[in-house]
Design a protein around this motif. Structure first.
Motif, short mmCIF file in Angstrom:
data_model
loop_
_atom_site.label_atom_id
_atom_site.label_comp_id
_atom_site.label_asym_id
_atom_site.label_seq_id
_atom_site.Cartn_x
_atom_site.Cartn_y
_atom_site.Cartn_z
N ALA A 36 0.83 -1.21 0.00
CA ALA A 36 0.00 0.00 0.00
C ALA A 36 0.86 1.26 0.00
CB ALA A 36 -0.93 -0.02 1.21
N MET A 37 1.96 1.24 0.77
CA MET A 37 2.85 2.40 0.80
C MET A 37 3.57 2.57 -0.54
SD MET A 37 4.44 2.05 4.64
CE MET A 37 5.44 3.53 4.40
N ASN A 61 1.33 4.25 -3.15
CA ASN A 61 0.83 5.60 -2.87
C ASN A 61 1.45 6.61 -3.84
OD1 ASN A 61 -0.86 4.87 -0.81
ND2 ASN A 61 0.63 5.27 0.81
N SER A 62 0.99 7.82 -3.73
CA SER A 62 1.56 8.91 -4.53
C SER A 62 1.95 10.05 -3.57
CB SER A 62 0.54 9.40 -5.55
OG SER A 62 1.09 10.43 -6.34
#
Length: 535
Positions: A321-322, A325-326
């Protein structure tokens, strides 16, 4: 009453026939010995005395043709054995072509041309130089029976010489050859001849094989030169083979995780298999060391594993998930859950990893220890089979334990350095330089793990430590050279790099072979003697 005849009695025809049969049998045995000498050179062959250039060329030509024929037969035999193993997987209508290509393919002719040209050029150069540049007679050795006024002391007995100071002994024929070398040639003669012949001969082989040949010859030259230097100057480095193995392992492990392109693909694949870890996890480590990021697909592959435990799944999903990310955040280092997804605690990894690698390596090392003993030491094996089997079994256990200890030690270091990074980053008692803390998650920290893992060589039998060090030395040197070239520290050798390296290696090897042959390994010395002879 019979009377003794006064004339000479002749033997009966049956006795004459028996005598003629003995003579014919002796002549036949002599012809067999002569034929055997063409293929196999007997020990103690004297050096050939050559008086002019024509004799040198004739001697070199005969030796080159003999070496080329033997090399062709050896390469064709090896190719034929390999083709026979593949015979069952080949259609019947292509089997004859497979055998024909194995015997008369380009590989056999290339190998024969390489060996034959080397022997021809080396013999011609070595024997021509003393004729063109005669050795100064004043530089020859003194006569062994020359009277001197000094008192002559009796030489010490072998029991009076310390074991570490004893020198290898040569046979009488080898000593006679050494006398011929010192009278007729100089050391640079064999060095120049070896460099010229080796550099030209290796060009007959494929480019892909030149690198391997050049590396092995260069390493053998270094080995002989080191042995000669230490013997001459009385210098001995304790556990030098372990030190060399540690340095090479440091470079190889660093290259595996940071510069995999500097290692051969087959060797990289073997290292990944031997590590026992997921190949996608190693790919993640390589990507993070290069670019600071990794491919999400590699992480998805690990998440789809059946042996992934829930605790590691949660951690890896959070990392995914990390990373998506943006802006993306890939973290300072790959998570331990990706390296060992089947267990959560890092302390529970080394022992199972040791057992896994030991089981994987046991049949490999078993074949290396048992097969040569049965094939090449058959008489000693049949004489005392239980003892030989016990020694081979114990050697297999030690070799397997060596590799398993290496992998388990490195795995322990990988998890431990991540723990050190987290601990040092969070503590506030002692202010440490950030560069020191960041080292434990840098690409160079993996090389330090290779150094620690290489200390497992002490588990291996002492006589095999040198062989393992000589095995990893070419890989480590090639990787270090390519790494330095990529950073612009060394020059690019281009298409003549293999020729230059082979010339340097054969210069060292032939210098030791002609002047101090006892410092070469037994296998190298026997091979050179069979192809080249005394001169």
């Amino acid at each position: 009453m019979s009377r003794t005849p006064s004339y000479i009695q002749l033997a009966p025809r049956r006795a004459m026939a028996s005598f003629e049969n003995l003579v014919a049998l002796a002549n036949h045995q002599e012809r067999l010995r002569e034929a055997r000498r063409i293929v196999w050179r007997e020990r103690g062959e004297p050096a050939v005395e050559l008086e002019d250039l024509w004799e040198c060329m004739e001697h070199a030509g005969r030796g080159g043709l003999r070496a080329a024929a033997i090399a062709f037969a050896l390469r064709a035999s090896v190719n034929l054995v390999l083709a026979t193993i593949r015979m069952g997987k080949v259609p019947k209508n292509m089997r004859f072509s497979l055998i024909q290509h194995a015997i008369f393919g380009k590989d056999s002719f290339r190998f024969a041309a390489m060996i034959g040209s080397f022997v021809t050029v080396y013999k011609a150069t070595l024997n021509t130089l003393p004729i063109l540049l005669p050795v100064n007679e004043r530089a020859t050795l003194p006569a062994p029976f020359e009277d001197e006024d000094e008192d002559i002391e009796a030489p010490p007995t072998p029991f009076e010489i310390p074991l570490s100071a004893r020198q290898p002994r040569l046979s009488l024929s080898a000593q006679a050859h050494q006398m011929w070398v010192r009278k007729k040639t100089r050391r640079w003669h064999s060095m120049f001849a070896g460099a010229l012949a080796g550099g030209l001969a290796v060009m007959f082989e494929k480019r892909s094989r030149r690198v391997v040949i050049a590396q092995q010859l260069f390493v053998r030259g270094l080995q002989g030169s080191y042995n000669a230097f230490t013997s001459k100057h009385g210098f001995h480095l304790p556990n030098g083979e372990v030190l060399m193995f540690c340095l090479c392992s440091t470079q190889i492990v660093y290259a595996l995780f940071a510069r995999p392109e500097t290692l051969p693909r087959s060797y990289t694949a073997w290292l990944i298999t031997a590590s026992g870890g997921p190949s996608n996890a190693i790919k993640i480590v390589q990507d993070m060391n290069k670019t600071g990021s990794f491919d999400i697909q590699d992480l998805n592959t690990i998440l789809s594993r059946e042996d992934l435990i829930p605790a590691n799944q949660v951690t890896l999903l959070a990392s995914k998930a990390m990373a998506t990310n943006s802006p993306p955040d890939f973290g300072p280092y790959p998570l331990c859950g990706a390296v060992h997804p089947w267990v959560e605690s890092c302390t529970h990894v080394p022992l199972p990893r040791f057992v896994t690698v030991f089981k994987w390596a046991f049949p490999i090392y078993g074949a290396l220890h048992f097969v040569p003993m049965i094939l090449f030491k058959r008489h000693a094996f049949l004489k005392n089979p239980l003892q030989k089997l016990g020694r081979a079994g114990w050697a297999t256990i030690r070799s397997s334990a060596f590799l398993a200890t290496f992998i388990a030690t490195f795995q322990t270091w990988v998890c431990f350095k991540h723990y050190l990074y987290r601990m040092l980053s969070s503590q506030t008692v002692v202010k440490l330089p950030q560069k020191f803390i960041d080292f434990f998650v840098s690409k160079y920290s993996y090389g330090l793990g290779g150094l620690f893992g290489a200390l497992s060589l002490f588990v291996e039998e002492k006589r095999r430590r040198g062989e393992l060090a000589m095995y990893v030395l070419p890989k480590g040197m090639e990787s270090a050279w390519l790494t330095a070239r990529g950073k612009g520290w060394v020059f690019n050798t281009g298409q003549f790099g293999e020729m230059i390296l082979t010339a340097i290696g054969m210069s060292m090897v032939m210098s030791i072979y002609q002047n101090d042959p006892q410092h070469l390994s037994g296998l190298v010395r026997r091979i050179l003697y069979q192809f080249i002879g005394p001169n």
